[in-house]
Design an enzyme around this catalytic site. Structure first.
Site, PDB file in Angstrom:
ATOM      1  N   PRO A  61       0.838  -1.203   0.000  1.00 52.78           N
ATOM      2  CA  PRO A  61       0.000   0.000   0.000  1.00 52.78           C
ATOM      3  C   PRO A  61       0.872   1.251   0.000  1.00 52.78           C
ATOM      4  CG  PRO A  61       0.053  -0.955   2.189  1.00 52.78           C
ATOM      5  CD  PRO A  61       0.790  -1.904   1.277  1.00 52.78           C
ATOM      6  N   HIS A  62       0.384   2.300  -0.629  1.00 53.28           N
ATOM      7  CA  HIS A  62       1.139   3.547  -0.610  1.00 53.28           C
ATOM      8  C   HIS A  62       0.189   4.732  -0.569  1.00 53.28           C
ATOM      9  CE1 HIS A  62       1.085   1.539  -4.534  1.00 53.28           C
ATOM     10  NE2 HIS A  62       0.981   2.694  -5.118  1.00 53.28           N
ATOM     11  N   ALA A  63       0.658   5.757   0.142  1.00 53.73           N
ATOM     12  CA  ALA A  63      -0.119   6.972   0.316  1.00 53.73           C
ATOM     13  C   ALA A  63       0.725   8.158  -0.107  1.00 53.73           C
ATOM     14  CB  ALA A  63      -0.520   7.122   1.785  1.00 53.73           C
TER      15      ALA A  63
END
Length: 146
Positions: A61-63
């Protein structure tokens, strides 16, 4: 971007939403971001674009958000695998989360994302990662391979 203090083992987290909450909380507590809610929303928004669940129990996951002050990688090994809608349908237990400041030039984060994705195609790396029992072993494995 990668420090031992951002490696978490045997986390008792039951859902993807709880993972995003944990990642957002950690990002604020460790001075990588200043707004937990905005960071969590960035993880959720990215996930809505398409799953970050890879193969064989791994997710990336990446933000990307203006609430993120410093780029970072957070590594989480869950106590039990959870549903993630991964590419192979398998539950996820190993998470490599990327925090990307909104004004970051993009190329750095795409390069790191690509390196991690390639590592997750390497059977030796995946085996070594799954067998690693402590933060020092994981940190060394990542430093050696990234």
């Amino acid at each position: 971007m990668m420090t031992d203090e951002l490696i978490f083992l045997e986390q008792d987290i039951l859902t993807q939403d709880e993972v995003f909450d944990f990642l957002a909380q950690v990002s604020v507590v460790h001075g990588k971001a200043h707004d937990k809610g905005a960071v969590k929303e960035a993880f959720i928004a990215r996930e809505h674009e398409g799953t970050t669940g890879m193969l064989e129990g791994f997710a990336i996951p990446h933000a990307k958000s203006s609430a993120i002050d410093q780029p970072a990688v957070i590594v989480v090994k869950l106590k039990n695998a959870i549903e993630w809608q991964s590419l192979d349908g398998s539950p996820t237990q190993n998470i490599f989360a990327l925090l990307i400041p909104e004004n970051d030039a993009g190329e750095k984060h795409l390069s790191l994302l690509s390196k991690i994705a390639k590592l997750l195609m390497n059977e030796d790396f995946k085996h070594q990662f799954k067998q690693a029992q402590n933060k020092a072993m994981i940190a060394e494995l990542l430093r050696k391979n990234l």
